[in-house]
Design a protein around this motif. Structure first.
Motif, PDB file in Angstrom:
ATOM      1  N   VAL A 641      -4.683  -1.374   3.044  1.00  0.00           N
ATOM      2  CA  VAL A 641      -4.735  -1.990   1.792  1.00  0.00           C
ATOM      3  C   VAL A 641      -3.983  -2.561   0.923  1.00  0.00           C
ATOM      4  CG1 VAL A 641      -5.104  -0.745  -0.539  1.00  0.00           C
ATOM      5  CG2 VAL A 641      -5.882   0.735   1.969  1.00  0.00           C
ATOM      6  N   ASP A 642      -3.778  -3.006  -0.045  1.00  0.00           N
ATOM      7  CA  ASP A 642      -3.004  -3.946  -0.914  1.00  0.00           C
ATOM      8  C   ASP A 642      -2.972  -3.381  -2.149  1.00  0.00           C
ATOM      9  OD1 ASP A 642      -4.775  -5.335  -2.228  1.00  0.00           O
ATOM     10  OD2 ASP A 642      -5.204  -6.074  -0.394  1.00  0.00           O
ATOM     11  N   ASN A 643      -1.454  -3.438  -2.807  1.00  0.00           N
ATOM     12  CA  ASN A 643      -1.483  -3.291  -3.725  1.00  0.00           C
ATOM     13  C   ASN A 643      -1.841  -4.478  -4.686  1.00  0.00           C
ATOM     14  OD1 ASN A 643       1.030  -4.991  -4.059  1.00  0.00           O
ATOM     15  ND2 ASN A 643       2.071  -3.243  -4.106  1.00  0.00           N
ATOM     16  N   GLY A 644      -2.261  -5.317  -5.056  1.00  0.00           N
ATOM     17  CA  GLY A 644      -2.878  -6.667  -5.447  1.00  0.00           C
ATOM     18  C   GLY A 644      -4.126  -6.287  -6.112  1.00  0.00           C
ATOM     19  N   SER A 645      -4.422  -7.735  -6.826  1.00  0.00           N
ATOM     20  CA  SER A 645      -5.490  -7.608  -7.913  1.00  0.00           C
ATOM     21  C   SER A 645      -6.749  -7.170  -7.838  1.00  0.00           C
ATOM     22  CB  SER A 645      -5.446  -8.942  -7.990  1.00  0.00           C
ATOM     23  OG  SER A 645      -6.028 -10.317  -7.565  1.00  0.00           O
ATOM     24  N   GLY A 646      -6.730  -7.093  -5.799  1.00  0.00           N
ATOM     25  CA  GLY A 646      -9.070  -6.469  -6.713  1.00  0.00           C
ATOM     26  C   GLY A 646      -9.492  -7.355  -6.088  1.00  0.00           C
ATOM     27  N   ILE A 647     -10.689  -7.537  -5.458  1.00  0.00           N
ATOM     28  CA  ILE A 647     -11.370  -7.681  -4.998  1.00  0.00           C
ATOM     29  C   ILE A 647     -12.915  -7.918  -6.086  1.00  0.00           C
ATOM     30  CG2 ILE A 647     -12.732  -7.001  -3.196  1.00  0.00           C
ATOM     31  CD1 ILE A 647     -13.101  -9.648  -2.109  1.00  0.00           C
ATOM     32  N   THR A 648     -13.319  -8.706  -6.228  1.00  0.00           N
ATOM     33  CA  THR A 648     -14.928  -8.098  -7.363  1.00  0.00           C
ATOM     34  C   THR A 648     -16.435  -8.447  -6.634  1.00  0.00           C
ATOM     35  OG1 THR A 648     -14.833 -10.867  -8.001  1.00  0.00           O
ATOM     36  CG2 THR A 648     -14.101  -8.873  -9.397  1.00  0.00           C
TER      37      THR A 648
END
Length: 694
Positions: A641-648
């Motif tokens: 798990v990362d704290n980035g912008s996510g994936i659509t």
């Protein structure tokens, strides 16, 4: 007498006065002569006073008796009923008026509960009223319906007040007034009001002619019906002849004469009357003839209604009917033309349906076949359904048709699906089935659809042979499986080649560069002191060190040596440390102490983590990554798990997402699963599950 006088002398002697001496100074010898006379005089005075008081008392007693009689008369014959009730509602006292109102004798009323004389529908209100009167000191009013005698009912107003009698017993005194007449008057007033309102709501007026007196009464609205101002409205025979249209006068007379002769006593006529502004209006006159016992006419009562608007509407309706008849002629021609077009459209639709390559039939709400196309009929003959070739199957409610290759389970599922469609529980049903024959097998697809809308239920059943499509799908599936196996084989070969190249680089090229470095270092020490030469040799040593680092990095990227020597957990820790050092992204590791997987399983887990971290560094813009691995229920579960912008979702469905597809293929090849999506804090979450015995 002497004894009485002696007793009296003794009784009136003043205290403290001696017996031998008198108050006037005389001696005791003179006292016996004077005392009896004075005592007798005083007794006579007292006797007169007592007689006067007795006479006064007698007069008072007579006055009281007279007042009592007057009170009894007032109480008994008062215009209202007087009752005294206990707190429980039992009648203690009642006057004659009250007994007359209740229609019973006094002995029949006393001791009974007043509720027995209250209409059952009003008894609840009576009990509430009784409690209210007993609790409060002031008077309370109430209107109830009471029973009189043999079930007769009358309205009464009760006015009661609570009082405290002897022994602190609370009683209720009530006056009872018959208000039936008042209620009738109120009802009459309400009826009169409703009648007045109904007359005002009427669109006409009424009249009443009394033949005996010659008087004529008319309502105020009658002048409005006739279109005349009230001040000029004086209806009489001459006035009617001047106002009614002459042609209508000739028509009215025979109708009234016929009513008088035939004694129908009713007439109804319509005629035109001239309004004050000169225009003609229409009125409807409905009359009732009243006769006496001998049959002579005594009164005529009637009502007149303004029907001008309805007459104009009738005229407009006649004109509209004429226009409608013309429209009907036009529409009839249009219908005939449309019928021809509809017949042509039906022929075209039939030809179109017959030209379809799909076998098609239509079922009604009973499940019977009501229409088929040519392909269906030919197909039914080919499948052996001879009944469907005629007028529909005989057992349509069980199955709409018979397919010889159907099993009992298939026939039952088709039957249940069609029943659900007929009951509007579902809209569509599809079934693929295989028919085997000695020459080979064929595949068919059956599709059932219910007509939309709320009309009669109709089902459309289509049958298509999909043998070619099935074979193509099977070929495509086998091809895809072969391509998948080939890809996995190539991936395995790539891993093997990477491992071999890594070993060659590490063992061969690394050893050679190490020997070169040692030779250069020895040569640098043995060469005579020469600054330029030393500098050149040290430069070559640095290049050899750089080459060794490159060899080490390339061999590690091709396949970390620790994966085969130290295992998966140590390799992940080493790689994550290198990742954080190279990218500056903080990492948090939660790993078990040891995990036993096959060589292919170790490689798959490491490569998926490596690809996941690479995607984080390239696309997410995250500053922190958490890797959590644990063993659960015979499987290794890895969560990244990362704290980035996510994936659509669009990114996951992109056709060029080869990295994501490669990770899924690796996981599925080992019987595992891989899911990728947005995490709870909007970052990207990668979840991998690999069986431990993979």
């Amino acid at each position: 007498m002497s004894a009485l006088q002696n007793d009296g002398a003794q009784s009136i002697r003043p205290p403290g006065e001696q017996a031998g001496t008198q108050p006037d100074g005389t001696s005791g010898a003179d006292a016996p002569r004077r005392m009896p006379d004075e005592l007798l005089h005083e007794l006579r005075v007292h006797q007169v006073e007592l007689e006067r008081q007795n006479e006064a008392l007698h007069n008072v007693r007579l006055s009281l008796e007279d007042a009592r009689d007057r009170y009894v008369d007032l109480f008994e014959f008062a215009p209202v009923g007087y009752l005294t009730l206990t707190r429980q509602g039992t009648i203690d006292e009642i006057n004659l008026t009250g007994t007359n109102l209740l229609g019973a004798e006094r002995k029949q009323v006393l001791g009974r509960r007043f509720a027995h004389f209250v209409l059952p529908e009003d008894r609840d209100r009576w009990h509430v009223y009784l409690v209210d009167v007993a609790k409060h000191s002031g008077s309370r009013d109430c209107e109830l319906r009471l029973l009189r005698g043999e079930g007769a009912c009358f309205y009464a107003r009760l006015n009661g007040i609570g009082v405290t009698s002897t022994a602190d017993r609370i009683a209720v005194r009530i006056t009872l007034t018959d208000i039936s007449e008042q209620k009738r008057m109120e009802a009459l007033n309400e009826s009169e009001l409703r009648l007045r309102m109904a007359m005002q709501a009427m669109s006409g007026g009424i009249y009443d002619w009394d033949r005996r007196t010659g008087s004529l009464y008319w309502s105020s609205d009658l002048s409005q019906v006739c279109g005349i101002a009230p001040r000029d409205f004086r209806p009489d025979r001459r006035w009617w002849r001047q106002r009614v249209h002459p042609e209508d006068l000739r028509l009215i007379r025979p109708v009234i004469v016929s009513a008088l002769k035939t004694r129908t006593n009713q007439f109804q006529v319509e005629y035109r009357i001239r309004h004050e502004d000169g225009r003609w209006g229409y009125v409807a006159d409905r009359g009732q003839i009243v006769r006496d016992a001998t049959g002579r006419v005594v009164r005529v009562v009637g009502a007149m209604t303004d029907i001008t608007a309805s007459k104009h509407a009738e005229a407009a309706l006649l004109r509209l009917n004429d226009a409608l008849e013309e429209k009907v002629v036009e529409r009839t021609a249009e219908v005939e033309a449309r019928s021809q077009a509809l017949a042509e459209a039906e022929r075209f639709a039939r030809a179109t349906i017959d030209s379809l390559s799909s076998s098609l039939c239509v079922l009604d709400e009973q499940g019977r076949i009501i229409a088929t196309n040519r392909t269906w009929r030919e197909w039914a003959i080919g499948t052996g359904d001879r009944v469907a070739r005629a007028r529909g199957c005989q057992d349509c409610r069980a199955t709409p048709f018979r397919i010889p290759c159907w099993s009992a389970e298939t026939a039952t599922s088709v039957h249940d699906a069609i029943q659900d469609l007929l009951a509007r529980k579902r809209r569509t049903f599809s079934l693929e089935y295989e028919c085997r024959a000695p020459a080979g097998s064929s595949w068919f697809e059956m599709h059932v659809t219910r007509f939309p809308g709320d009309g009669a239920v109709r089902l459309v059943v289509t049958h298509d042979e999909i043998s070619e499509r099935k074979r193509a799908a099977e070929d495509q599936k086998r091809t895809a499986e072969r391509i998948k196996q080939l890809g996995l084989h190539l991936e395995t070969l790539r891993e093997q080649q990477s491992a071999m190249i890594a070993r060659e680089l590490h063992d061969e090229l690394g050893a050679t560069l190490t020997m070169l470095k040692l030779g250069l270092a020895t040569t640098a020490e043995e060469v005579a002191s020469s600054e330029p030469l030393h500098t050149k040799l040290y430069g070559l040593l640095e290049q050899a060190d750089a080459a060794l680092r490159v060899v080490k990095r390339v061999s590690s990227s091709l396949r970390p040596a620790t994966l085969d020597t130290l295992g998966l957990i140590a390799t992940i820790r080493w790689y994550v440390t290198q990742f954080s050092r190279n990218t500056g992204i903080a990492t948090v590791l939660r790993l078990p102490e040891y995990v036993r997987l096959s060589q292919l399983g170790n490689t798959t887990v490491f490569r998926i983590i490596q690809e996941g971290l690479t995607n984080v560094a390239k696309h997410s813009g995250a500053s922190k990554v958490t890797i959590n691995a644990r063993k659960h229920d015979g499987a290794l579960i890895v969560r990244l798990v990362d704290n980035g912008s996510g994936i659509t979702e669009s990114d996951l469905q992109r056709p060029d997402s080869f990295g994501l597809m490669g990770m899924r293929e690796r996981a599925e090849h080992l019987g595992g699963t891989l899911s990728i999506g947005s995490g709870p804090d909007k970052g990207t979450q990668l979840m991998l599950r690999i069986p431990l015995d993979s």
